[in-house]
Design a protein around this motif. Structure first.
Motif, short mmCIF file in Angstrom:
data_model
loop_
_atom_site.label_atom_id
_atom_site.label_comp_id
_atom_site.label_asym_id
_atom_site.label_seq_id
_atom_site.Cartn_x
_atom_site.Cartn_y
_atom_site.Cartn_z
N VAL A 278 0.85 -1.19 0.00
CA VAL A 278 0.00 0.00 0.00
C VAL A 278 0.88 1.24 0.00
N TRP A 279 0.57 2.17 -0.88
CA TRP A 279 1.33 3.42 -0.96
C TRP A 279 0.39 4.59 -0.73
N LEU A 280 0.80 5.49 0.14
CA LEU A 280 0.05 6.71 0.43
C LEU A 280 0.52 7.79 -0.54
N CYS A 281 -0.42 8.39 -1.27
CA CYS A 281 -0.11 9.35 -2.34
C CYS A 281 -0.73 10.69 -1.97
N SER A 282 0.10 11.67 -1.65
CA SER A 282 -0.44 12.91 -1.08
C SER A 282 0.22 14.13 -1.70
N GLY A 283 -0.37 15.31 -1.40
CA GLY A 283 0.16 16.56 -1.90
C GLY A 283 -0.94 17.51 -2.28
N GLN A 284 -0.68 18.32 -3.32
CA GLN A 284 -1.69 19.28 -3.75
C GLN A 284 -2.15 18.96 -5.17
N SER A 285 -2.44 19.97 -5.99
CA SER A 285 -3.20 19.74 -7.22
C SER A 285 -2.51 18.85 -8.24
N ASN A 286 -1.19 18.85 -8.31
CA ASN A 286 -0.54 17.99 -9.30
C ASN A 286 -0.58 16.52 -8.89
N MET A 287 -0.77 16.23 -7.60
CA MET A 287 -1.04 14.86 -7.20
C MET A 287 -2.52 14.54 -7.41
N ASP A 288 -3.36 15.54 -7.26
CA ASP A 288 -4.80 15.35 -7.43
C ASP A 288 -5.20 15.31 -8.91
N PHE A 289 -4.31 15.73 -9.80
CA PHE A 289 -4.57 15.81 -11.24
C PHE A 289 -5.05 14.47 -11.78
N GLN A 290 -6.24 14.47 -12.40
CA GLN A 290 -6.89 13.21 -12.78
C GLN A 290 -6.30 12.59 -14.04
N LEU A 291 -6.34 11.26 -14.06
CA LEU A 291 -5.80 10.51 -15.19
C LEU A 291 -6.46 10.92 -16.50
#
Length: 498
Positions: free
Chosen positions: A112-125
């Motif tokens: 399991v990997w936790l993926c966090s940050g702001q908009s560039n991590m939230d940027f949708q596929l």
């Protein structure tokens, strides 16, 4: 008995019944929100299952033929721990209380990997450069599982109503459930995280779970436990009055002001407030074991490079302490864009590697957009993060970094730069080498005519100039082009000449 008395008695009975029903519902057996069908549990670490029940109630949990039980404490909290498990599945998890039972299906055990940050991590596929092509394939790895903890309130340049303000104050900002990837769930998931997980799953051949907890525009301080911030005097100003503190980026303060325009309380919470995202999104996951963390954030802290260094080091240290181990932490060096402070910030991110053990830096300036803070080439970013994990966490013999500057030596024929992580220095299509500059002792910045020579970079020194520092990729938006044989770019850097 009078009609009025009878009516009042009926009202009392109905009210008592409703209150009793609410109490029963509030105290009934529930699992923490992270536990749903299709989830992935971390392999090779003790498995913790937890939730709430009536105070004192015995809760029985069964997984892979192993039974555990625990009594809920006075606050209704309970937890059981299973021995570490090998990768596998699907399995069934059964949780039973006095009057209720919860059964979760299709559970996998892997990483399991936790993926966090702001908009560039939230940027949708679906919005990534390669997103449409990826989704059209229709072939998704069924052992890759996605948990998107998305914001549950309207986002953007809007003023929240009273109900939304109240939800934010209750820390009810994130919600989500595990999903098997398909055209819908994958499309809305983080592009960077998706490509990261896809590559890890293919290379390791084990189930991979990705937990996305990201908020567009969020500053670093919002992801740090407020109690941790309070113990460090460097952050006192932002804690005292964050919406008027210059330690907090002006844009963040302005957006928060719009969102909370109708707030009645001076203590109104917001996801940009120091400590908020930690308490709402990260702390609830602290008992859920993970393999490591990938992080893409910093755009909302570029205004104060030195402060961000202190915040980022504090974030990584505190997250690791809350989980009791030095989890690998892989992060993205910001891209290229025509904005002030970005070269200094990228260089600062590189230097943080020397302060933070078990970390890695994925370079992205070569994928940037001069005008858009959200560049669309996310596949390369995700796969560069995956290379760091494959080398650092999984021990694979892969090249995970571009050329890493080692030293700058002044010679009679110019300045020679030595690099590690480069069996062969090159430029794409053998183009002329670009991106180097010289900084003189008097503070003048000069262009450099750098060339690759004997797997080094050689820079002639202009006559009469005393050079103090070599700069590379030190423009906000840069077309610097030094790569290695693996096709990975050198990071933005500055180095003193000796």
């Amino acid at each position: 008995m009078s009609f009025r008395t009878l009516f009042c008695l009926l009202i009392l009975i109905v009210h008592t019944g409703i209150a009793g029903a609410q109490s029963l519902s509030g105290d009934s057996l529930v699992l923490a929100p992270v536990f749903t069908d299709h989830m992935v549990l971390q392999r090779n670490k003790p498995v913790q299952i937890y939730g709430r029940a009536r105070a004192g109630e015995t809760v029985r949990v069964r997984l892979q033929g192993i039974n555990r039980e625990a009594a809920a404490d006075r606050e209704g909290k309970w937890k059981v721990v299973f021995p570490a498990q090998k990768a596998g599945g699907p399995y069934e998890l059964t949780v039973s209380g006095r009057h209720s039972k919860v059964v979760l299906n299709d559970i996998l055990i892997g990483d399991v990997w936790l993926c966090s940050g702001q908009s560039n991590m939230d940027f949708q596929l679906k919005n990534a450069a390669t997103g449409s092509e990826e989704l059209k394939k229709g072939s998704f790895n069924q052992r890759l599982r996605l948990l998107k903890c998305g914001g549950s309130v309207p986002w953007g340049d809007v003023s929240w109503d009273s109900a939304t303000l109240a939800r934010v104050n209750r820390f009810e900002f994130f919600k989500g459930e595990w999903k098997i990837p398909d055209a819908s769930s994958a499309a809305a998931f983080s592009a960077v995280a998706y490509y990261f997980g896809q590559k890890i799953a293919a290379e390791e051949n084990v189930p991979i779970g990705l937990i996305q907890v990201a908020v567009g525009g969020s500053p670093t301080e919002s992801w740090i436990d407020k109690k941790v911030l309070a113990r460090d005097g460097r952050f006192a100003e932002m804690l005292a009055d964050w919406q008027h503190s210059e330690q907090v980026m002006a844009w963040c303060r302005e957006r928060a002001g719009v969102n909370t325009k109708h707030a009645q309380s001076p203590d109104q919470r917001h996801p940009f407030k120091p400590g908020y995202n930690y308490e709402a999104g990260i702390a609830p996951l602290n008992d859920f074991p993970v393999a490591g963390i990938i992080w893409y954030q910093g755009e909302s802290n570029v205004h104060n490079v030195a402060l961000h260094e202190a915040l980022f080091e504090t974030l990584v240290k505190s997250w690791r302490q809350s989980r009791g181990n030095a989890l690998p932490f892989y992060y993205v060096q910001l891209s290229g864009i025509e904005r002030p402070n970005w070269p200094e910030f990228r260089d600062s991110q590189r230097k943080m590697l020397g302060k933070i053990a078990h970390s890695g830096l994925a370079v992205s300036y070569d994928l940037g957009d001069s005008l858009d803070v959200h560049p669309v080439r996310k596949k390369e970013v995700g796969e560069r993060l995956a290379l760091l994990a494959l080398q650092g966490y999984y021990g694979k013999p892969v090249v995970a970094n571009g050329p890493v500057i080692r030293k700058a030596s002044l010679r009679s024929d110019g300045i020679l730069l030595d690099f590690t992580s480069a069996q062969r220095l090159l430029t794409p299509d053998n183009q002329p080498l670009t991106g180097f500059e010289l900084l003189t002792k008097s503070g003048r910045r000069l262009p450099a005519q750098a060339v690759i020579w004997n797997n080094r970079v050689r820079i002639p020194v202009p006559a009469g100039e005393a050079i103090e520092t070599v700069l590379y990729a030190y423009r906000p938006f840069t077309r610097a082009n030094l790569y290695n044989e693996a096709g990975l770019p050198a990071a933005t850097f500055s180095i003193s000449v000796h």
